[in-house]
Design a protein around this motif. Structure first.
Motif, short mmCIF file in Angstrom:
data_model
loop_
_atom_site.label_atom_id
_atom_site.label_comp_id
_atom_site.label_asym_id
_atom_site.label_seq_id
_atom_site.Cartn_x
_atom_site.Cartn_y
_atom_site.Cartn_z
N VAL A 266 15.78 34.68 4.53
CA VAL A 266 16.24 33.32 4.24
C VAL A 266 17.63 33.36 3.61
CG1 VAL A 266 15.86 31.28 2.80
CG2 VAL A 266 13.96 32.27 4.06
N LEU A 267 17.82 34.21 2.60
CA LEU A 267 19.10 34.27 1.90
C LEU A 267 20.24 34.72 2.82
CD1 LEU A 267 18.11 35.73 -1.59
CD2 LEU A 267 18.31 33.34 -0.88
N LEU A 268 19.91 35.53 3.81
CA LEU A 268 20.92 35.96 4.77
C LEU A 268 21.38 34.81 5.68
CD1 LEU A 268 19.58 39.48 5.81
CD2 LEU A 268 21.69 38.99 4.55
N GLN A 269 20.62 33.72 5.66
CA GLN A 269 21.00 32.54 6.44
C GLN A 269 21.68 31.48 5.57
OE1 GLN A 269 20.45 33.11 9.65
NE2 GLN A 269 19.44 35.00 8.97
N CYS A 270 22.01 31.84 4.34
CA CYS A 270 22.63 30.89 3.40
C CYS A 270 24.08 31.30 3.14
CB CYS A 270 21.84 30.86 2.09
SG CYS A 270 20.17 30.22 2.24
N PRO A 271 25.02 30.78 3.91
CA PRO A 271 26.42 31.18 3.74
C PRO A 271 27.08 30.51 2.54
CG PRO A 271 26.25 29.52 5.46
CD PRO A 271 24.83 29.82 5.02
N ASN A 272 28.03 31.21 1.98
CA ASN A 272 28.92 30.64 0.94
C ASN A 272 28.18 30.10 -0.28
OD1 ASN A 272 31.17 31.09 2.69
ND2 ASN A 272 30.67 29.20 3.77
#
Length: 329
Positions: free
Chosen positions: A210-216
């Motif tokens: 999930v966190l890898l899909q949260c940019p910036n």
């Protein structure tokens, strides 16, 4: 308890059973006559407003180091709360109203000082490296994180990602914490809904995904902000556990190597250099949640009006009892 659950995208009774058993306390108290917003409108608030403005001016002129910022801000919150609790305006207020006052004072001050706290954060360099790392790791798949197919639900993962991304929208450390809790609760629901045991070994790779899909996202800043500005009774038990899990996942991502993904070093280096493909123009199939309102630049007492999971606020006495029990343990 009154729960706010997922919208009609999850209409199966079976799919809602586990979600309705979740228990993330919501400390959002309804506005009433004895609240800070009404107090600010009254003539009796002039002295308090002057004190706050003087504190804010002094804080910005001589910014304390990061370790002392929460001491200064929470210190004046405690002092003002103690004074206002004894004032004629709040005479007859119950304990929940006085606890709400304390949260409102904190939000009022942090709204005025948030940009200063952010700009002087000691996590900025770490966050910038983390954001770059997340962008580089666009190639990571659930298989690389050893996530079984039955534990991978793309719709729910997008829901969890959206909950985490909302952390940018709030100034209240409690509301930021609830964004983390909601994200983790969706992951937990996904595991139990798919028949998994839901152990830490199942949960942690999904959280990383999930966190890898949260940019910036300046996640190290948000996590530190929560730990520094939450009241002691807000960051305990399950809430503290999920906060710790997100920190551990961020650290894992920042330090990830080819060995972590069971790749050859040459392949890992090659993938790091591969540009990210542009997203497809096809419509995303996502599960909708009632959106939380963006944090207004002006002072507002309405927090988290539509969180994914809500229950009736616990009583003030229960909060203190839980806090005392944790201290005794």
């Amino acid at each position: 308890p009154e729960f706010m659950t997922l919208k009609s995208s999850l209409t199966s009774n079976d799919s809602l059973t586990n979600l309705q058993n979740l228990s993330a306390p919501n400390l959002n108290y309804k506005p009433n006559a004895k609240n800070f917003e009404n107090y600010l409108k009254s003539s009796s608030s002039k002295k308090t407003v002057a004190m706050i403005e003087a504190f804010v001016k002094s804080f910005k002129k001589n910014v304390p180091n990061c370790e002392q910022q929460n001491v200064a801000i929470l210190g004046i919150v405690e002092n003002l709360h103690s004074t206002l609790s004894q004032s004629s305006f709040f005479q007859g207020a119950n304990k929940n109203e006085l606890y709400s006052l304390k949260q409102d004072l904190r939000l009022h001050l942090l709204t005025k000082l948030f940009s200063t706290v952010f700009e002087t954060s000691d996590t900025k360099e770490r966050d910038e490296l983390f954001i770059k790392r997340v962008s580089q790791l666009h190639f990571v798949t659930p298989e690389m994180l050893e996530i079984p197919n039955q534990n991978h639900d793309e719709d729910l993962l997008q829901t969890a990602q959206r909950e985490m991304m909302q952390i940018n929208e709030f100034i209240s450390p409690r509301d930021k914490l609830l964004c983390i809790i909601n994200c983790c609760k969706v992951i937990g629901y996904m595991l139990t809904n798919n028949g998994a045991v839901g152990s830490a070994d199942d949960f942690f790779p999904l959280l990383i995904n999930v966190l890898l899909q949260c940019p910036n996202l300046y996640l190290f800043f948000h996590l530190q902000y929560i730990s520094r500005f939450c009241f002691q009774n807000e960051l305990t038990g399950e809430f503290l556990y999920y906060h710790t899990q997100v920190f551990a996942a961020c650290t894992f991502i920042a330090d990830i190597t080819h060995q972590s993904l069971k790749l050859e070093l040459s392949e890992f280096d090659r993938l790091l250099q591969t540009p990210k493909l542009k997203p497809s123009k096809t419509e995303n199939k996502t599960i909708l949640i009632q959106q939380s309102p963006s944090q207004s630049s002006s002072y507002s007492i309405s927090y988290q009006q539509s969180m994914l999971i809500k229950i009736t606020p616990p009583q003030y006495e229960e909060l203190n009892n839980n806090n005392n029990n944790n201290n005794n343990n």
